[in-house]
Structures are given as structure tokens and as C-alpha cells.
Design a protein around this motif. Structure first.
Motif, PDB file in Angstrom:
ATOM      1  N   THR A  80       1.016  -1.175   0.054  1.00 55.68           N
ATOM      2  CA  THR A  80       0.172  -0.279  -0.125  1.00 55.68           C
ATOM      3  C   THR A  80       1.212   1.333   0.187  1.00 55.68           C
ATOM      4  O   THR A  80       0.772   1.911  -0.678  1.00 55.68           O
ATOM      5  CB  THR A  80      -0.829  -0.177   1.291  1.00 55.68           C
ATOM      6  N   LEU A  81       2.197   1.130   0.971  1.00 51.94           N
ATOM      7  CA  LEU A  81       2.978   1.999   0.909  1.00 51.94           C
ATOM      8  C   LEU A  81       3.158   2.922  -0.815  1.00 51.94           C
ATOM      9  O   LEU A  81       3.824   3.426  -0.585  1.00 51.94           O
ATOM     10  CB  LEU A  81       3.720   2.016   1.351  1.00 51.94           C
ATOM     11  N   ALA A  82       4.254   2.031  -1.607  1.00 54.25           N
ATOM     12  CA  ALA A  82       4.369   1.675  -2.565  1.00 54.25           C
ATOM     13  C   ALA A  82       3.409   2.175  -3.333  1.00 54.25           C
ATOM     14  O   ALA A  82       3.310   3.166  -4.745  1.00 54.25           O
ATOM     15  CB  ALA A  82       5.059   0.239  -2.906  1.00 54.25           C
ATOM     16  N   THR A  83       1.735   2.189  -3.366  1.00 51.68           N
ATOM     17  CA  THR A  83       0.692   2.126  -4.026  1.00 51.68           C
ATOM     18  C   THR A  83       0.916   4.067  -3.628  1.00 51.68           C
ATOM     19  O   THR A  83       0.936   5.027  -4.764  1.00 51.68           O
ATOM     20  CB  THR A  83      -0.297   1.691  -4.174  1.00 51.68           C
ATOM     21  N   CYS A  84       0.634   4.445  -3.088  1.00 56.37           N
ATOM     22  CA  CYS A  84       0.708   6.171  -1.997  1.00 56.37           C
ATOM     23  C   CYS A  84       1.789   6.055  -2.943  1.00 56.37           C
ATOM     24  O   CYS A  84       1.591   7.533  -3.876  1.00 56.37           O
ATOM     25  CB  CYS A  84       0.608   6.421  -0.836  1.00 56.37           C
ATOM     26  N   CYS A  85       3.586   6.345  -2.291  1.00 59.03           N
ATOM     27  CA  CYS A  85       4.159   6.637  -3.037  1.00 59.03           C
ATOM     28  C   CYS A  85       3.862   7.078  -4.753  1.00 59.03           C
ATOM     29  O   CYS A  85       4.369   7.869  -5.119  1.00 59.03           O
ATOM     30  CB  CYS A  85       5.359   6.174  -2.684  1.00 59.03           C
ATOM     31  N   GLY A  86       3.615   6.283  -5.357  1.00 62.57           N
ATOM     32  CA  GLY A  86       3.094   6.319  -6.395  1.00 62.57           C
ATOM     33  C   GLY A  86       2.019   7.410  -7.520  1.00 62.57           C
ATOM     34  O   GLY A  86       2.631   8.381  -7.878  1.00 62.57           O
ATOM     35  N   GLU A  87       1.665   7.378  -6.416  1.00 60.58           N
ATOM     36  CA  GLU A  87       0.369   8.694  -5.819  1.00 60.58           C
ATOM     37  C   GLU A  87       1.165   9.736  -6.283  1.00 60.58           C
ATOM     38  O   GLU A  87       0.113  11.147  -7.035  1.00 60.58           O
ATOM     39  CB  GLU A  87      -1.387   8.327  -5.448  1.00 60.58           C
ATOM     40  N   LEU A  88       2.126   9.446  -5.381  1.00 61.82           N
ATOM     41  CA  LEU A  88       2.429  11.253  -5.086  1.00 61.82           C
ATOM     42  C   LEU A  88       4.301  11.848  -6.372  1.00 61.82           C
ATOM     43  O   LEU A  88       4.228  12.727  -5.978  1.00 61.82           O
ATOM     44  CB  LEU A  88       3.741  11.079  -3.364  1.00 61.82           C
ATOM     45  N   GLY A  89       4.213  10.357  -6.996  1.00 64.61           N
ATOM     46  CA  GLY A  89       5.272  10.306  -7.912  1.00 64.61           C
ATOM     47  C   GLY A  89       6.812  10.699  -7.282  1.00 64.61           C
ATOM     48  O   GLY A  89       7.793  10.592  -8.059  1.00 64.61           O
ATOM     49  N   ASN A  90       6.502  10.048  -6.243  1.00 64.52           N
ATOM     50  CA  ASN A  90       8.277   9.535  -5.537  1.00 64.52           C
ATOM     51  C   ASN A  90       7.995   8.411  -5.838  1.00 64.52           C
ATOM     52  O   ASN A  90       8.266   7.560  -4.857  1.00 64.52           O
ATOM     53  CB  ASN A  90       7.589   9.393  -4.134  1.00 64.52           C
ATOM     54  N   VAL A  91       9.235   8.458  -6.858  1.00 65.32           N
ATOM     55  CA  VAL A  91       9.551   6.829  -7.647  1.00 65.32           C
ATOM     56  C   VAL A  91      10.715   6.229  -6.987  1.00 65.32           C
ATOM     57  O   VAL A  91      10.421   5.494  -6.068  1.00 65.32           O
ATOM     58  CB  VAL A  91      10.241   7.545  -8.963  1.00 65.32           C
TER      59      VAL A  91
END
Length: 276
Positions: free
Chosen positions: A154-165
Motif C-alpha cells: 500500500t505504501l508503494a501505491t501511495c508513493c506512486g500517486e505522489l510521484g515519489n519514484v
């Protein structure tokens, strides 16, 4: 347990007909097992999890609630914790809160409460808040691998939404450290690397999963993009062609394979053939 794991793995591989068939067979065995051994807690838990994943979520909650009024070897706290986890995973925040309210405070239940708050934040597109909550939950759930897996994905998904690759890559790699067989994490890692233009690393990850139908076309697409970076004489289309042949052999010619073959022909300056 083996049947449930096989069904879940087939689902993660997007082999849904196989997953459903295994789930039905396993569900039948579990139902018989519960009838013969009503005090066997593991059988009851697996039956509820299987129902939530492949059957009816409402039916799963009904089965779990029924256990609270029956004499079983499954403690009430375990039932509420199971219900809370299923509810969080499926976005049933009200149900999750109701179950968590019945549990004593422990590291695991506090971590689950943070997961619930993160789920609410995600539903409101407050991705930054969700990341903060999930990072706190991660500390609470460090000794619970099954919960930790869900937090990191879930953390990976949220980071993706924020553009934090970079943070997204870290999250996926964290999962693969303690669960290297996670298909969701490896596909996520490969996709994130490709979107960041890190093709050699991305292709290496995809090739580990090339036996999966959903990965074959994705790998073919990224190979095409990767080849475009090189001069004509340095491009190698053999792997792409082999992948498309493999897909069409198992699933027949599709719109996607036709379009990808056309892209390869355009890259080879075979414009007339590509138009056909």
C-alpha cells in the motif's frame, strides 16, 4: 492451507479461471473439514479468508460473526482481528472500525488502526497523510509479516500517486527482501523501474516473471520502448517477436499483439507492412 495458497497465487498471476476453480475445490474441502472438526480454528479462518477473496464479502463477515456466538476454539479477539483485516483490505472502513473497537490495544491492533486511518486518507486522495500513517504502522507491524506485506504494498501505491519514484522502489524492494516470491511486488518494481526509464533493471525483473500471461505483453511493450533508444543497426527485435509468438500461441491473435507487431514494423521502417 495449500489449496488457499494456490488459489491466491493463481489470482496474483491473473489466472482467474484457475484461481476460481481451485477456490471452489478448496472451499468444498474446508466446508467438510469444518463439519467434521468444528473446533479446528485454522480451518474456520481459512474458510472465511477464502470466502472474502473468492466468494461474497458479506458471507465472509456473516461466517465470522457466527463464530462469535458459537463454541469454538477460536478466541473472540482472533475473530475480530480477522474481520478487521478483511474489512481494511476491502475498503470497509466502518466494519473495520467496529471490529477494532472490540480489541485490546497491542502493537498489532494499533498498527491495524493506523492502516485503517491510512485507508480513509487514501479514499480521500490524501496520499501524503496516508504515507505518514503507513510508515507508523510499519513500525508497529514489524513482527507480523502478513500485515507488513500489505503495509509495504500500500505504501508503494501511495508513493506512486505522489510521484515519489525512489520511495516507491524502496517499498517494493522491502517486500522482496522478506517475500521474494511476491508477484505483486516484483511486477510493481519492474513497472516502476520502466516508468523511470531504468530499462535494463526493469527488463531483468520482468524476465523473472515471463511465464505469466499478463507480464509477457508488458515486457514486449517495454522492450519496444527500450529498442527505440538505440540506432537502427543496434536494435534487436528477436525477443519481442518471440514474446508475441508465445502470446498468440496460447491466446490467439489479439488487437494488442497486432498493434505491437505494427510498432516493431514501424521501428524497422516497414511502413507498408505495418499499415496492413
Amino acid at each position: 492451507d495449500v489449496g488457499t495458497a494456490r488459489a491466491m497465487r493463481a489470482k496474483s498471476e491473473s489466472r482467474l479461471p484457475l484461481a476460481e476453480r481451485i477456490a471452489i475445490e478448496t472451499g468444498t474441502l474446508l466446508t467438510r473439514g469444518v463439519e467434521l472438526h468444528p473446533q479446528q480454528r485454522d480451518l474456520m479462518q481459512m474458510r472465511i479468508v477464502l470466502e472474502a477473496e473468492f466468494g461474497s464479502l458479506e458471507r465472509a463477515f456473516t461466517l465470522a460473526s457466527g463464530l462469535l456466538t458459537e463454541e469454538t476454539s477460536l478466541p473472540a479477539d482472533s475473530i475480530h482481528e480477522l474481520m478487521a483485516g478483511i474489512a481494511i483490505d476491502h475498503g470497509r472502513t466502518v466494519q473495520a472500525a467496529a471490529s477494532l473497537d472490540r480489541l485490546q490495544r497491542t502493537a498489532v491492533t494499533d498498527g491495524q488502526r493506523l492502516r485503517l486511518k491510512a485507508a480513509v486518507a487514501m479514499s480521500e486522495s490524501r496520499w501524503g497523510d496516508a504515507v505518514k500513517l503507513l510508515k507508523q504502522a510499519r513500525q508497529m507491524l514489524a513482527d507480523s509479516p502478513s500485515h507488513l506485506l500489505k503495509v509495504d504494498l500500500t505504501l508503494a501505491t501511495c508513493c506512486g500517486e505522489l510521484g515519489n519514484v525512489d520511495d516507491q522502489l524502496v517499498a517494493y524492494r522491502q517486500v522482496l527482501k522478506y517475500k521474494p516470491q511476491s508477484i505483486e511486488a516484483r511486477v510493481g518494481l519492474a513497472s516502476t523501474l520502466a516508468s523511470a526509464g531504468q530499462y535494463p533493471e526493469a527488463l531483468a525483473e520482468y524476465r523473472q516473471l515471463v511465464h505469466l500471461p499478463q507480464v509477457q505483453l508488458e515486457l514486449a511493450r517495454h522492450l519496444i520502448d527500450y529498442n527505440w533508444q538505440f540506432p537502427d543497426v543496434a536494435r534487436d527485435w528477436r525477443e519481442v517477436t518471440e514474446l508475441l509468438d508465445r502470446v498468440e500461441l496460447s491466446r490467439g491473435v489479439t488487437v494488442e499483439t497486432v498493434l505491437l507487431r505494427a510498432e516493431v514494423l514501424v521501428a524497422q521502417s516497414e511502413f507498408d507492412e505495418a499499415r496492413q
